[in-house]
Design an enzyme around this catalytic site. Structure first.
Site, PDB file in Angstrom:
ATOM      1  CG  HIS A   1      -1.022  -2.089   7.734  1.00 12.62           C
ATOM      2  ND1 HIS A   1      -0.144  -2.789   6.946  1.00 12.62           N
ATOM      3  CD2 HIS A   1      -1.673  -3.000   8.495  1.00 12.62           C
ATOM      4  CE1 HIS A   1      -0.267  -4.085   7.207  1.00 12.62           C
ATOM      5  NE2 HIS A   1      -1.180  -4.241   8.146  1.00 12.62           N
ATOM      6  CE1 TYR A   2       3.440  -5.608   6.497  1.00 11.99           C
ATOM      7  CE2 TYR A   2       2.349  -5.447   8.626  1.00 11.99           C
ATOM      8  CZ  TYR A   2       2.647  -6.160   7.482  1.00 11.99           C
ATOM      9  OH  TYR A   2       2.152  -7.424   7.316  1.00 11.99           O
ATOM     10  NE  ARG A   3       0.301  -6.513   4.019  1.00 18.54           N
ATOM     11  CZ  ARG A   3      -0.535  -7.382   4.560  1.00 18.54           C
ATOM     12  NH1 ARG A   3      -1.802  -7.057   4.756  1.00 18.54           N
ATOM     13  NH2 ARG A   3      -0.126  -8.585   4.882  1.00 18.54           N
TER      14      ARG A   3
END
Length: 187
Positions: free
Chosen positions: A127-129
């Site tokens: 995920h980008y987080r």
């Protein structure tokens, strides 16, 4: 077995801090459930890099990686970044669906910078987080210094040890720093 709530923890050791000139020399990964129980761990991979690159590490990296034996393991390794990237993708995909887990670790943004350049398929699976333990560390230093000071760090600078230490540090902050409320079942 894949679960969207599992967390993927990662640590890399590099020849320095600049992804434009430095390279990844060690990487490992651990999968936990959402309660930080370890479910699986990857192999610890030393990635072969040239003698020229290793001989040009700065003083800190030369001393640290020399002391841990990593420099010698890198010289003796036949693993490439591409090969290790695929092995970690295969490992991770057994436990977490694509783009379900944030990248978890300590100062994980630094690892992500190197991953973007040298292991982009692996970086894209996350995920980008980020779930960065160092954020909680910085907040605890400012808002509850006794909690921050009570964290014991060994700082081995070995990928697997550093991941286990990050998970333990996250458990510490969860218990002593984060507000505890009854947990709802994850949706």
């Amino acid at each position: 077995m894949q679960d969207k709530n599992n967390l993927c923890w990662l640590d890399m050791e590099m020849t320095g801090l600049n992804p434009e000139t430095d390279r990844i020399i060690e990487v490992a990964m651990i999968i936990t459930d959402s309660d930080l129980n370890v479910l699986a761990q990857s192999e610890v991979y030393a990635i072969h890099q040239s003698d020229e690159l290793l001989d040009n590490m700065d003083e800190w990296n030369t001393a640290t990686h020399g002391r841990t034996g990593l420099t010698q393991r890198v010289r003796e390794s036949s693993h490439t970044e591409a090969e290790v990237e695929q092995k970690l993708l295969d490992f991770m995909s057994e436990w977490v669906p694509r783009r379900a887990t944030p990248m978890c670790g300590n100062s994980i943004h630094q690892d992500r910078r190197f991953m973007v350049k040298y292991m982009p398929k692996l970086e894209n699976y996350f995920h980008y987080r980020n779930l960065d333990v160092s954020t909680l560390k910085e907040l605890a230093k400012r808002w509850n210094p006794p909690v921050a000071k009570s964290v014991v760090k060994r700082g081995s600078h070995k990928a697997l040890d550093d991941i286990l230490e990050s998970i333990e540090e996250m458990r510490h902050y969860r218990e002593h720093f984060l507000i505890s409320a009854p947990r709802a079942e994850a949706q």
